[in-house]
Scaffold this motif. Structure first.
Motif, PDB file in Angstrom:
ATOM      1  N   SER A  30       7.937 -30.593  46.092  1.00 41.44           N
ATOM      2  CA  SER A  30       9.419 -29.900  46.381  1.00 41.44           C
ATOM      3  C   SER A  30       9.152 -29.214  47.744  1.00 41.44           C
ATOM      4  O   SER A  30       8.101 -28.792  48.003  1.00 41.44           O
ATOM      5  CB  SER A  30       9.801 -29.240  45.465  1.00 41.44           C
ATOM      6  N   PRO A  31      10.222 -29.114  48.607  1.00 39.15           N
ATOM      7  CA  PRO A  31      10.174 -28.418  49.694  1.00 39.15           C
ATOM      8  C   PRO A  31       9.683 -26.832  49.469  1.00 39.15           C
ATOM      9  O   PRO A  31       9.005 -26.456  50.309  1.00 39.15           O
ATOM     10  CB  PRO A  31      11.635 -28.497  50.293  1.00 39.15           C
ATOM     11  N   GLU A  32      10.113 -26.297  48.628  1.00 35.75           N
ATOM     12  CA  GLU A  32       9.822 -24.958  48.232  1.00 35.75           C
ATOM     13  C   GLU A  32       8.238 -24.731  47.743  1.00 35.75           C
ATOM     14  O   GLU A  32       7.703 -23.750  48.540  1.00 35.75           O
ATOM     15  CB  GLU A  32      10.463 -24.281  46.853  1.00 35.75           C
ATOM     16  N   ASN A  33       7.611 -25.628  47.170  1.00 41.44           N
ATOM     17  CA  ASN A  33       6.238 -25.608  46.965  1.00 41.44           C
ATOM     18  C   ASN A  33       5.577 -25.874  48.096  1.00 41.44           C
ATOM     19  O   ASN A  33       4.421 -25.066  48.596  1.00 41.44           O
ATOM     20  CB  ASN A  33       5.796 -26.745  46.008  1.00 41.44           C
ATOM     21  N   ILE A  34       5.942 -26.855  48.977  1.00 42.19           N
ATOM     22  CA  ILE A  34       5.364 -27.146  50.443  1.00 42.19           C
ATOM     23  C   ILE A  34       5.316 -25.922  51.231  1.00 42.19           C
ATOM     24  O   ILE A  34       4.262 -25.607  51.778  1.00 42.19           O
ATOM     25  CB  ILE A  34       5.771 -28.736  50.834  1.00 42.19           C
ATOM     26  N   TYR A  35       6.574 -25.387  51.248  1.00 37.49           N
ATOM     27  CA  TYR A  35       6.556 -24.261  52.086  1.00 37.49           C
ATOM     28  C   TYR A  35       5.667 -23.076  51.711  1.00 37.49           C
ATOM     29  O   TYR A  35       4.994 -22.395  52.247  1.00 37.49           O
ATOM     30  CB  TYR A  35       8.259 -23.584  52.302  1.00 37.49           C
ATOM     31  N   LYS A  36       5.445 -22.723  50.410  1.00 38.10           N
ATOM     32  CA  LYS A  36       4.935 -21.836  49.881  1.00 38.10           C
ATOM     33  C   LYS A  36       3.489 -21.979  50.191  1.00 38.10           C
ATOM     34  O   LYS A  36       2.721 -21.111  50.507  1.00 38.10           O
ATOM     35  CB  LYS A  36       5.111 -21.699  48.343  1.00 38.10           C
ATOM     36  N   ASN A  37       2.871 -23.217  50.021  1.00 41.46           N
ATOM     37  CA  ASN A  37       1.259 -23.590  50.494  1.00 41.46           C
ATOM     38  C   ASN A  37       1.209 -23.487  51.892  1.00 41.46           C
ATOM     39  O   ASN A  37       0.114 -22.868  52.196  1.00 41.46           O
ATOM     40  CB  ASN A  37       1.003 -25.025  49.832  1.00 41.46           C
ATOM     41  N   LEU A  38       2.095 -23.757  52.868  1.00 40.15           N
ATOM     42  CA  LEU A  38       1.953 -23.664  54.155  1.00 40.15           C
ATOM     43  C   LEU A  38       1.956 -22.286  54.605  1.00 40.15           C
ATOM     44  O   LEU A  38       1.023 -21.858  55.307  1.00 40.15           O
ATOM     45  CB  LEU A  38       3.030 -24.532  54.876  1.00 40.15           C
ATOM     46  N   TYR A  39       2.872 -21.486  53.847  1.00 43.49           N
ATOM     47  CA  TYR A  39       2.817 -20.127  54.098  1.00 43.49           C
ATOM     48  C   TYR A  39       1.501 -19.374  53.693  1.00 43.49           C
ATOM     49  O   TYR A  39       1.016 -18.329  54.550  1.00 43.49           O
ATOM     50  CB  TYR A  39       3.841 -19.331  53.455  1.00 43.49           C
ATOM     51  N   THR A  40       0.980 -19.759  52.653  1.00 38.90           N
ATOM     52  CA  THR A  40      -0.370 -19.251  52.292  1.00 38.90           C
ATOM     53  C   THR A  40      -1.276 -19.511  53.377  1.00 38.90           C
ATOM     54  O   THR A  40      -2.232 -18.615  53.624  1.00 38.90           O
ATOM     55  CB  THR A  40      -0.909 -19.925  50.998  1.00 38.90           C
ATOM     56  N   LYS A  41      -1.479 -20.648  53.905  1.00 41.18           N
ATOM     57  CA  LYS A  41      -2.275 -21.034  54.924  1.00 41.18           C
ATOM     58  C   LYS A  41      -1.927 -20.300  56.166  1.00 41.18           C
ATOM     59  O   LYS A  41      -2.987 -19.748  56.912  1.00 41.18           O
ATOM     60  CB  LYS A  41      -2.090 -22.495  55.409  1.00 41.18           C
ATOM     61  N   PHE A  42      -0.810 -19.804  56.373  1.00 34.74           N
ATOM     62  CA  PHE A  42      -0.298 -18.992  57.602  1.00 34.74           C
ATOM     63  C   PHE A  42      -0.922 -17.408  57.431  1.00 34.74           C
ATOM     64  O   PHE A  42      -1.697 -16.850  58.151  1.00 34.74           O
ATOM     65  CB  PHE A  42       1.209 -18.632  57.682  1.00 34.74           C
ATOM     66  N   THR A  43      -0.921 -17.123  56.141  1.00 31.35           N
ATOM     67  CA  THR A  43      -1.376 -15.703  55.946  1.00 31.35           C
ATOM     68  C   THR A  43      -3.039 -15.858  55.988  1.00 31.35           C
ATOM     69  O   THR A  43      -3.441 -14.651  56.344  1.00 31.35           O
ATOM     70  CB  THR A  43      -0.953 -15.301  54.410  1.00 31.35           C
ATOM     71  N   ASN A  44      -3.627 -16.853  55.717  1.00 28.56           N
ATOM     72  CA  ASN A  44      -4.951 -16.838  56.013  1.00 28.56           C
ATOM     73  C   ASN A  44      -5.354 -17.214  57.217  1.00 28.56           C
ATOM     74  O   ASN A  44      -6.520 -17.549  57.409  1.00 28.56           O
ATOM     75  CB  ASN A  44      -5.461 -18.170  55.067  1.00 28.56           C
ATOM     76  N   GLN A  45      -4.513 -17.143  58.405  1.00 25.44           N
ATOM     77  CA  GLN A  45      -4.927 -17.634  59.725  1.00 25.44           C
ATOM     78  C   GLN A  45      -5.395 -18.710  60.113  1.00 25.44           C
ATOM     79  O   GLN A  45      -6.120 -18.998  61.082  1.00 25.44           O
ATOM     80  CB  GLN A  45      -5.681 -16.273  60.047  1.00 25.44           C
ATOM     81  N   GLU A  46      -4.756 -19.731  59.228  1.00 26.98           N
ATOM     82  CA  GLU A  46      -5.082 -21.348  59.545  1.00 26.98           C
ATOM     83  C   GLU A  46      -4.111 -21.708  60.366  1.00 26.98           C
ATOM     84  O   GLU A  46      -3.187 -22.683  59.911  1.00 26.98           O
ATOM     85  CB  GLU A  46      -5.129 -21.964  58.083  1.00 26.98           C
ATOM     86  N   TYR A  47      -3.796 -21.458  61.446  1.00 24.00           N
ATOM     87  CA  TYR A  47      -2.972 -21.443  62.294  1.00 24.00           C
ATOM     88  C   TYR A  47      -2.782 -22.827  62.662  1.00 24.00           C
ATOM     89  O   TYR A  47      -1.787 -23.542  62.978  1.00 24.00           O
ATOM     90  CB  TYR A  47      -2.822 -20.390  63.490  1.00 24.00           C
ATOM     91  N   ALA A  48      -4.027 -23.392  63.109  1.00 18.27           N
ATOM     92  CA  ALA A  48      -4.057 -24.809  63.572  1.00 18.27           C
ATOM     93  C   ALA A  48      -3.452 -25.799  62.422  1.00 18.27           C
ATOM     94  O   ALA A  48      -2.869 -26.680  62.788  1.00 18.27           O
ATOM     95  CB  ALA A  48      -5.473 -25.085  63.921  1.00 18.27           C
ATOM     96  N   GLU A  49      -3.931 -25.598  61.291  1.00 19.29           N
ATOM     97  CA  GLU A  49      -3.404 -26.460  59.939  1.00 19.29           C
ATOM     98  C   GLU A  49      -1.979 -26.270  60.075  1.00 19.29           C
ATOM     99  O   GLU A  49      -1.428 -27.378  59.693  1.00 19.29           O
ATOM    100  CB  GLU A  49      -4.497 -25.870  58.808  1.00 19.29           C
ATOM    101  N   VAL A  50      -1.562 -24.950  60.054  1.00 13.51           N
ATOM    102  CA  VAL A  50      -0.140 -24.882  59.837  1.00 13.51           C
ATOM    103  C   VAL A  50       0.638 -25.665  60.940  1.00 13.51           C
ATOM    104  O   VAL A  50       1.409 -26.543  60.650  1.00 13.51           O
ATOM    105  CB  VAL A  50       0.339 -23.582  59.977  1.00 13.51           C
TER     106      VAL A  50
END
Length: 845
Positions: free
Chosen positions: A640-660
């Motif tokens: 779902s878009p909500e879970n995809i966004y949540k997982n992507l935001y977790t990567k953002f908080t972990n400073q995985e900017y290139a992955e995001v």
């Protein structure tokens, strides 16, 4: 001397009692009651009843303003109070605690009434209570009790007033006006406490007992309103008939309002519509009813609206508005009805304008105001997307035509322009002739001397538009000026830089979207080739127009479905979208929404077809999963878009900017039709800011503000662009002495992740052994090539430099990396603008 001493206020003699009583009654109190009567007349004249609600028994506007001691909004009440006080002071005969002047209770009653109408209710209550306490045998005792309860009601002590008035009516035999006043104010207390059935009995008694036809008309009208509120229309009509029967004995406003209320109760299924229309027409044509034409026109419009004669209804609604009525509720209802009528026929711009006018005449922040405002805000999106859909449809329609058909189309358009130009030419010629007649009429008045008297003669003695020399007082010249402005400049918004060519408002039909979106000379306007050259031919541009049109249709379908619950309209928009062969990412959401609409409309056969289409042709989609298993499938699944966004935001908080950044664009494309797409756009903008700096962040925020302007997130982006970006744009480094929070930076190549991890582990071990400091460390991404290991918690620049040097000296074998000492505020600037080199250079200066 004998006469003077015999009239002393301190002697209880026959002469003293009668002298002071007569002097108080025939002089001071007489003038006081006259002032009170004048004040009440002023109150009634300045009070405007709201006939859309149950009228109050007494006409008095309660002011919200705080009145200071010695101040009054009506000097008549001040004068009445002064007279009452004067009567008490000069003619009171209070001897050994007993009052011998039988007019003093009357003075206290006048004092309380003056204070009551001056809206000083607590002092008024004291005056009435004083009569009850000091003059229990007074013939004014019942009147004082009634006025006390009127005051209690104004102080919102309704239950106490009901209790006291019921006891008064049980214990005393009231007659005539006292009975009318007591029962009327008791009815008001019942209305305030929503006991409408009890109020009916009391208001009926009051209407029979009162000696005033003015009051009788008002009480009967309130009685009819109460019956209406209780749903008894037949009894309400009987009460209104009694008001009508009073004819000229009661104010005309009650007479007309009774007719209007009866008209609202008309049964359109069983009643004689022809007789009813004749009655309304008679009311309209009666010269005595001219002050009430706003209400009469509105009711005639309601009649035509119920009979589905929309054009006649609109005509009479506009007539009602043109009377320049002072009834703001009537204006609001009329504008709202006109807005709803235009909305129902998809004239959204006009509907939005009517809703704007509706809000102007409503109480701000009231519940009805908020409902209209929410509808108007939602309509903003409809207007925006409808404009795009219509304009792009028009252009694509022209693109699809053959060359010959295009020429035929524009030749027909040019012929219309020529006809309109000829009509305009004739109208301007008529205006010129009219100007000549006006000038001749002005001259016929003769010449007047210059100066103030001439100004008065030319303006003050003549109505605007009739011989007035001032431009805006002459309706003909104003109309001519408006036409000339539109002819030269086109349709312009009231805004700064209105002369710019891109300020011309573009229309939503074929003609305006293609022909009038630019300013053209007269020769070009009548040349078909001029229009043909404006039709796009580049495939990329045409594809872009089609894509914008399709997205607009999808958004319109969602808005009608979710916000307005207009399911037939939503169905039409989704079906139009699917007929246009839209992009793949719009097809499945459109079909799913169509399925839901079919269910809501009870169209089961169509719903089954849509369901089978989705489950057969898109078996792996999340929509198919929902349809196949509604209980188990929901939007919390992994795809779902909500879970995809949540997982992507977790990567953002972990400073995985290139992955995001590597994935966010794919998700924006995949979920383009979903509301959540703006959240992905915001996540992308913030990631770009953290990874690439201010310029990338600014560009991404402005992209959201422009491309999602009609969404809540788009408006938030506009707010950021206007208020936040200017502050973030500052690159100048701050003076170090202005802060007490510093850091030490160690720079690493981002690819050396193992080196960064080992260094951080060593640094943490070393920092843990340092006493007297509350230090911490972090790993911060600087840009795609560089990572910082940061020590936090130092209090001064010298302390930061000294700490790093001591650390290097004491742990020579462990900490050998070069370091940079920097304040927290400058570190923020470095991270925003990625200008570490500039900071290092500033340290050398």
């Amino acid at each position: 001397m004998t006469l003077v001493t015999s009239c002393s206020r301190k002697k209880n003699t026959f002469i003293s009692r009668n002298y002071h009583a007569l002097a108080a009654r025939d002089n001071i109190l007489f003038n006081g009651y006259n002032a009170l009567a004048e004040g009440r007349e002023n109150l009634n004249a300045n009070y405007t009843d709201n006939y859309w609600e149950i009228l109050p028994v007494e006409r008095m506007q309660i002011s919200e303003d705080v009145t200071l001691p010695g101040q009054s909004e009506n000097q008549n009440f001040t004068r009445a109070e002064e007279k009452a006080v004067k009567a008490i002071q000069k003619h009171g005969m209070n001897i050994q605690g007993k009052e011998y002047n039988y007019q003093i209770d009357e003075a206290y009653l006048l004092l309380g009434q003056a204070r009551y109408f001056d809206q000083r209710f607590v002092p008024a209550l004291e005056s009435f209570n004083y009569i009850l306490y000091k003059y229990p045998a007074s013939d004014k005792i019942n009147k004082a009790k009634i006025w006390r309860e009127k005051t209690n009601i104004r102080l919102e002590n309704d239950e106490l007033a009901i209790k006291n008035l019921k006891r008064l009516l049980e214990q005393e035999t009231l007659k005539d006006q006292d009975l009318a006043d007591a029962t009327a104010i008791l009815a008001q207390a019942y209305i305030n406490t929503q006991a409408l059935d009890s109020a009916l009995t009391q208001i009926d008694i009051a209407s029979k007992a009162t000696k005033s036809n003015d009051e009788r008309g008002r009480y009967r009208f309130i009685q009819g309103q109460l019956y209406n509120a209780l749903g008894d229309k037949d009894s309400a009509n009987i009460a209104f008939d009694k008001v009508i029967a009073l004819n000229r004995k009661t104010p005309r406003v009650y007479h007309i309002s009774a007719y209007i209320e009866k008209a609202k109760n008309f049964d359109y299924n069983e009643g004689n519509k022809l007789e009813f229309l004749e009655l309304l027409t008679d009311l309209e044509e009666n010269r005595e009813n001219r002050p009430f034409l706003d209400k009469i026109y509105h009711q005639i419009a309601e009649y035509h609206l119920k009979n589905q004669s929309d054009s006649l209804a609109i005509s009479y609604y506009n007539k009602s508005l043109r009377t320049d009525t002072n009834d703001n509720v009537l204006k609001a209802k009329t504008y709202q009805t006109l807005g709803d009528m235009h909305f129902d026929v998809s004239e959204y711009k006009m509907a939005g304008a009517y809703y704007d006018s509706t809000m102007l005449h409503m109480v701000t922040n009231s519940k009805p105001y908020r409902l209209i405002k929410r509808k108007r805000d939602n309509l903003e999106d409809v207007i925006y997307y409808e404009d795009i859909a219509r304009s792009n449809d028009s252009i694509l329609n022209l693109v699809s035509l053959s060359e010959a058909d295009r020429i035929t189309f524009f030749e027909a358009h040019i012929e219309k322009l020529k006809v309109e130009a000829e009509k305009e030419k004739e109208r301007l010629a008529a205006a010129e002739r009219s100007k000549g007649l006006i000038a001749a009429n002005n001259n016929s008045f003769g010449q007047k001397p210059s100066g103030l008297s001439n100004l008065k003669g030319s303006r003050g003695n003549m109505p605007p538009g009739q011989g007035s020399s001032f431009y805006f007082y002459n309706q003909t010249t104003v109309a001519y000026g408006k036409t000339e402005f539109a002819k030269i400049w086109g349709d312009r918004e009231l805004e700064d830089n209105w002369r710019w060519s891109n300020s011309v408002k573009t229309g939503t039909n074929v003609n305006t979207s293609v022909a009038e979106s630019v300013i053209a000379s007269e020769e070009e306007l009548y040349d078909p080739q001029f229009y043909l050259d404006k039709i796009p031919s580049d495939e990329k541009i045409i594809d872009s127009i089609a894509k914008g049109r399709n997205y607009a249709y999808y958004q319109l379908g969602l808005i009608y479905k979710e916000k307005f619950k207009e399911y037939p309209l939503a169905k039409d928009k989704f079906k139009q979208l699917l007929n246009n062969q839209p992009e793949e990412n719009l097809v499945l959401p459109a079909k799913y929404n169509l399925f839901k609409i079919y269910e809501l409309l009870g169209e089961d056969a169509e719903a089954n077809i849509a369901k089978n289409d989705i489950t057969t042709n898109y078996p792996e989609s999340r929509y198919a999963a929902i349809l196949n298993n509604p209980d188990a499938a929901n939007f919390s699944d992994e795809g779902s878009p909500e879970n995809i966004y949540k997982n992507l935001y977790t990567k953002f908080t972990n400073q995985e900017y290139a992955e995001v950044l590597s994935k966010v664009d794919d998700y924006i494309t995949a979920f383009e039709a979903e509301e959540i797409v703006t959240k992905f756009e915001f996540l992308k903008a913030t990631t770009l800011g953290r990874y690439q700096g201010f310029e990338a962040y600014s560009k991404a925020i402005n992209f959201i503000a422009l491309n999602y302007a009609n969404t809540e997130d788009g408006q938030q982006a506009q707010e950021i662009s206007a208020n936040v970006l200017p502050n973030l744009a500052v690159k100048e480094f701050k003076t170090d002495s202005t802060t007490n929070n510093y850091k030490v930076l160690y720079s690493f190549n981002k690819t050396n992740t193992e080196e960064v991890a080992n260094f951080t582990k060593t640094l943490n071990e070393v920092v843990a052994n340092i006493a007297h400091y509350d230090l911490s460390t972090s790993i911060d991404v600087y840009n795609p090539e560089t990572t910082f290991v940061v020590v936090h918690g130092l209090k001064s620049l010298e302390g930061a430099k000294g700490f790093a040097y001591i650390l290097k000296e004491k742990d020579r074998l462990k900490i050998t990396k070069p370091h940079i000492a920097i304040s927290s505020q400058n570190y923020k600037i470095v991270q925003i603008h990625k200008n570490l080199e500039d900071y290092i250079e500033s340290l050398k200066e």
